[in-house]
Write a protein that holds these residues in place. Structure first.
Motif, PDB file in Angstrom:
ATOM      1  N   GLY A   1       5.470 -21.145 -20.750  1.00  0.00           N
ATOM      2  CA  GLY A   1       6.365 -22.174 -21.265  1.00  0.00           C
ATOM      3  C   GLY A   1       7.023 -22.979 -20.165  1.00  0.00           C
ATOM      4  N   MET A   2       7.224 -22.366 -19.010  1.00  0.00           N
ATOM      5  CA  MET A   2       7.803 -23.062 -17.863  1.00  0.00           C
ATOM      6  C   MET A   2       6.761 -23.825 -17.056  1.00  0.00           C
ATOM      7  N   GLY A   3       5.488 -23.727 -17.467  1.00  0.00           N
ATOM      8  CA  GLY A   3       4.428 -24.422 -16.742  1.00  0.00           C
ATOM      9  C   GLY A   3       3.972 -23.691 -15.497  1.00  0.00           C
ATOM     10  N   VAL A   4       4.270 -22.392 -15.416  1.00  0.00           N
ATOM     11  CA  VAL A   4       3.878 -21.597 -14.252  1.00  0.00           C
ATOM     12  C   VAL A   4       2.516 -20.959 -14.520  1.00  0.00           C
ATOM     13  N   ARG A   5       1.581 -21.183 -13.629  1.00  0.00           N
ATOM     14  CA  ARG A   5       0.265 -20.574 -13.740  1.00  0.00           C
ATOM     15  C   ARG A   5       0.213 -19.337 -12.840  1.00  0.00           C
ATOM     16  N   VAL A   6      -0.295 -18.246 -13.373  1.00  0.00           N
ATOM     17  CA  VAL A   6      -0.407 -17.003 -12.620  1.00  0.00           C
ATOM     18  C   VAL A   6      -1.870 -16.774 -12.266  1.00  0.00           C
ATOM     19  N   TYR A   7      -2.120 -16.619 -10.974  1.00  0.00           N
ATOM     20  CA  TYR A   7      -3.458 -16.306 -10.495  1.00  0.00           C
ATOM     21  C   TYR A   7      -3.463 -14.851 -10.035  1.00  0.00           C
ATOM     22  N   THR A   8      -4.279 -14.029 -10.686  1.00  0.00           N
ATOM     23  CA  THR A   8      -4.332 -12.610 -10.339  1.00  0.00           C
ATOM     24  C   THR A   8      -5.540 -12.345  -9.442  1.00  0.00           C
ATOM     25  N   VAL A   9      -5.346 -11.492  -8.444  1.00  0.00           N
ATOM     26  CA  VAL A   9      -6.402 -11.176  -7.476  1.00  0.00           C
ATOM     27  C   VAL A   9      -6.584  -9.663  -7.439  1.00  0.00           C
ATOM     28  N   PRO A  10      -7.313  -9.088  -8.406  1.00  0.00           N
ATOM     29  CA  PRO A  10      -7.532  -7.640  -8.397  1.00  0.00           C
ATOM     30  C   PRO A  10      -8.545  -7.243  -7.337  1.00  0.00           C
ATOM     31  N   VAL A  11      -8.327  -6.092  -6.734  1.00  0.00           N
ATOM     32  CA  VAL A  11      -9.271  -5.553  -5.760  1.00  0.00           C
ATOM     33  C   VAL A  11     -10.254  -4.655  -6.511  1.00  0.00           C
ATOM     34  N   VAL A  12     -11.510  -5.077  -6.565  1.00  0.00           N
ATOM     35  CA  VAL A  12     -12.539  -4.333  -7.285  1.00  0.00           C
ATOM     36  C   VAL A  12     -13.436  -3.611  -6.282  1.00  0.00           C
ATOM     37  N   PRO A  13     -13.984  -2.447  -6.651  1.00  0.00           N
ATOM     38  CA  PRO A  13     -13.843  -1.783  -7.954  1.00  0.00           C
ATOM     39  C   PRO A  13     -12.689  -0.792  -8.024  1.00  0.00           C
TER      40      PRO A  13
END
Length: 310
Positions: free
Chosen positions: A18-30
């Motif tokens: 709602g605030m216009g904030v985009r979240v980019y997640t960077v998981p370490v796989v596997p």
């Protein structure tokens, strides 16, 4: 374990979106999937709910993290400007009549018009590109994003890019069900029962698959043992047949030897009989000759006597 302050992460995602904030997640796989099967689905859902992107990162691509961060910021700013331009075209002057005419043509007409206007204005949409793993699918992988001279964000290795805001395929675990539950639930607390049901169902499925695999292995083992037993039995039969054939050959050889001995005995008997017959014939002939000689001698004597008397 959740936020120490008690904040629900899915609710926080809604607030951030709602605030216009985009979240980019960077998981370490596997590694992330080994700890919890829902972790990767959760990271993807957080990014999707806020319009961001999940960018799986492994040890080989760790040096790209700085480029990912920069490219994510560029994508977010580009998306914000594009959103404003689209709103301007949808609600600006003269847009209402164009929208009304294009509603009869469906969404395709509106999209085509706005796209043409943005192209005419030179608007450039920048997007972080995630490699889908090449032909045939595969693990979501990262390519190095670079800012070209034209101002557009392009990958160093040309690949197909998913639409902005759409997360890449969830790999390496099959977490699509958990992902959909997280998207439809306003809070993680409300999603927990469904996630637990999915976990239980997957556990039951894994146990069933393990049992089926064990049965299949047992069947294959039984089949191999049966084949081995049949091979051993066939080998035993062949050995027995070979022994029988050898015994028959020995019997035939012994019988042939007996016949040879009989033939030799018969030959010897016939030879002796022939020698006896020859001997008898010779004796008879000699006796007859002697008798004839005696008669001749007697006749000669009688003749001489008569001659002397005369």
């Amino acid at each position: 374990d959740g936020d120490p302050s008690g904040a629900d992460p899915l609710h926080s995602c809604a607030v951030l979106a709602g605030m216009g904030v985009r979240v980019y997640t960077v998981p370490v796989v596997p590694e992330i999937s080994r700890a919890n099967n829902c972790s990767l689905a959760f990271m993807s859902a957080v990014a999707h709910l806020t319009g961001g992107r999940m960018v799986p990162l492994d040890s080989d691509r760790a040096p790209l993290l700085a480029n990912i961060t920069t490219a994510s910021c560029v994508e977010a700013m580009s998306a914000k400007r594009t959103e404003q331009a689209v709103k301007r075209e949808l609600i600006g002057g003269g847009a209402a009549e164009a929208n009304r005419r294009e509603e009869e043509q469906g969404d395709g007409g509106v999209v085509s018009r706005i796209t043409a206007v943005l192209k005419a204005e030179g608007e450039i949409v920048r997007s972080l590109v995630v490699d889908a793993g090449g032909p045939g699918g595969g693990d979501a992988s990262l390519v190095l994003p670079t800012l070209s001279d034209s101002g557009s964000l392009e990958p160093a290795i040309p690949t197909a890019s998913p639409p902005a805001g759409t997360p890449p395929p969830i790999e390496p675990t099959d977490s699509v069900a958990e992902f959909n539950v997280l998207l439809k639930s306003p809070t993680l607390y409300e999603a927990a029962p469904a996630l637990n049901d999915i976990a239980v169902a997957k556990m039951v499925q894994r146990k069933r698959e393990a049992r089926n695999l064990a049965r299949e292995k047992a069947k294959r083992k039984e089949g191999r043992e049966k084949e081995t037993m049949e091979a051993l039995q066939e080998e035993a039969r062949m050995k027995e047949a070979a022994v029988e054939a050898e015994e028959e050959a020995d019997e035939a050889e012994a019988e042939a030897a007996v016949h040879v001995r009989k033939a030799k005995l018969m030959e010897m008997r016939a030879k002796r009989e022939m020698e006896d017959a020859i001997e008898k014939a010779t004796a008879v002939a000699v006796a007859a000759a002697e008798k004839a000689q005696l008669r001749a001698d007697a006749a000669d004597c009688a003749a001489r006597s008569e001659a002397a008397e005369a």
